[in-house]
Design an enzyme around this catalytic site. Structure first.
Site, PDB file in Angstrom:
ATOM      1  N   ASN A 233      16.502  -9.018   2.555  1.00  0.00           N
ATOM      2  CA  ASN A 233      15.235  -8.431   2.129  1.00  0.00           C
ATOM      3  C   ASN A 233      14.650  -9.188   0.928  1.00  0.00           C
ATOM      4  O   ASN A 233      13.436  -9.344   0.806  1.00  0.00           O
ATOM      5  CB  ASN A 233      15.461  -6.975   1.743  1.00  0.00           C
TER       6      ASN A 233
ATOM      7  N   HIS B 282       3.935  -5.136   5.015  1.00  0.00           N
ATOM      8  CA  HIS B 282       4.912  -4.209   4.452  1.00  0.00           C
ATOM      9  C   HIS B 282       5.970  -4.899   3.608  1.00  0.00           C
ATOM     10  O   HIS B 282       6.741  -4.246   2.917  1.00  0.00           O
ATOM     11  CB  HIS B 282       5.586  -3.461   5.609  1.00  0.00           C
TER      12      HIS B 282
END
Length: 286
Positions: free
Chosen positions: A46, A263
């Protein structure tokens, strides 16, 4: 601190009845990076474009949240944000930290916000990127969120479903995502333990759904935690209008809408994210 099996960078820390895999780099004030809840997610994947830059100034701590990566797969689905917040709080204890800055994307943002509301003494500053739990009972889920929640349903997880979610929903420019990233995330998403016990799925009850709507929490208007909200203007998972809702309710909340991003702001606009994060976390507390 109870430490188990290690890789070159990652170690397992015993947190209650679960193990949490943790990677650390750098020195200085502690900053915990909390990843999102998409299929196959993990802490380092991430924040692959952020850790080294932030580690030049901070002690960067990157866990795999429960249910993901090499961490234990159990999550309390009756109150997932509360469960994850509690796990992060105990992780701080095990790492010998009274207080840390929290940076959270999506699912991790909801967990970070919940911890800041419940234990503000443990959170220095808070950065949220497209956090979950913002108005979840007020409007139907976005198509992107519906695809995320349905990933393990129907015919089960497939590479095609994951690729569509990442290229069409997670980021603004799907062509920027490599086939290798898709494959890595897909392989992680079909871990038998994960398939048997998916960490993120549709709430099973109205009570759970209400617990996951953080805008309903009256503590938002009283929190003293300095907060920066970053939201991609093309976010197809959590609506960018959520940023304004947080800024209106939280008394010390700055809002930055990020162009050309969906996002995954920290991956799509890493130079901007790293600069804003370093500057905000380096400010003296009000």
């Amino acid at each position: 601190m109870s430490v188990g099996e290690s890789t070159a960078e990652q170690r397992l820390v015993r947190v209650g009845a679960r193990d949490i895999a943790v990677t650390e780099r750098g020195a200085g004030e502690a900053v915990v990076l909390l990843h999102g809840g998409g299929p196959g997610a993990s802490g380092m994947s991430n924040y692959s474009r952020n850790v080294d830059a932030l580690a030049q100034r901070f002690r960067v701590i990157v866990p795999d949240l429960p249910g993901y990566g090499r961490s234990s797969k159990r999550v309390d689905r009756s109150d997932p944000f509360g469960d994850l917040a509690g796990a992060v709080g105990v992780l701080l204890d095990e790492l010998g930290l009274d207080r840390a800055h929290l940076v959270g994307n999506s699912y991790g943002g909801a967990a970070g916000l919940r911890l800041a509301l419940e234990r503000p003494d443990r959170v220095g500053r808070l950065i949220l990127m497209g956090p979950g739990g913002i108005g979840t009972t007020r409007r139907p889920p976005t198509p992107g969120l519906q695809r995320l929640l349905a990933y393990y349903g129907g015919e089960g997880p497939t590479r095609a479903k994951l690729e569509r979610f990442i290229r069409e929903d997670l980021v603004h420019d799907g062509s920027a995502v490599s086939a290798e990233m898709i494959e890595e995330r897909y392989r992680a998403s079909i871990d038998p333990e994960v398939v048997a016990n998916p960490p993120l799925r549709r709430p099973a009850s109205l009570r759970t759904l209400l617990r996951m709507d953080l805008l309903r929490d009256k503590r938002l208007s009283r929190t003293a935690t300095p907060t920066l909200v970053l939201w991609g203007t093309h976010d197809k998972v959590n609506r960018p209008s959520g940023g304004r809702l947080l800024a209106e309710r939280m008394p010390h909340c700055d809002l930055y809408l990020v162009a050309d991003a969906g996002h995954w702001v920290q991956w799509e606009r890493p130079a901007l994210f790293n600069s804003l994060t370093t500057a905000f976390l380096s400010e003296e507390s009000a």
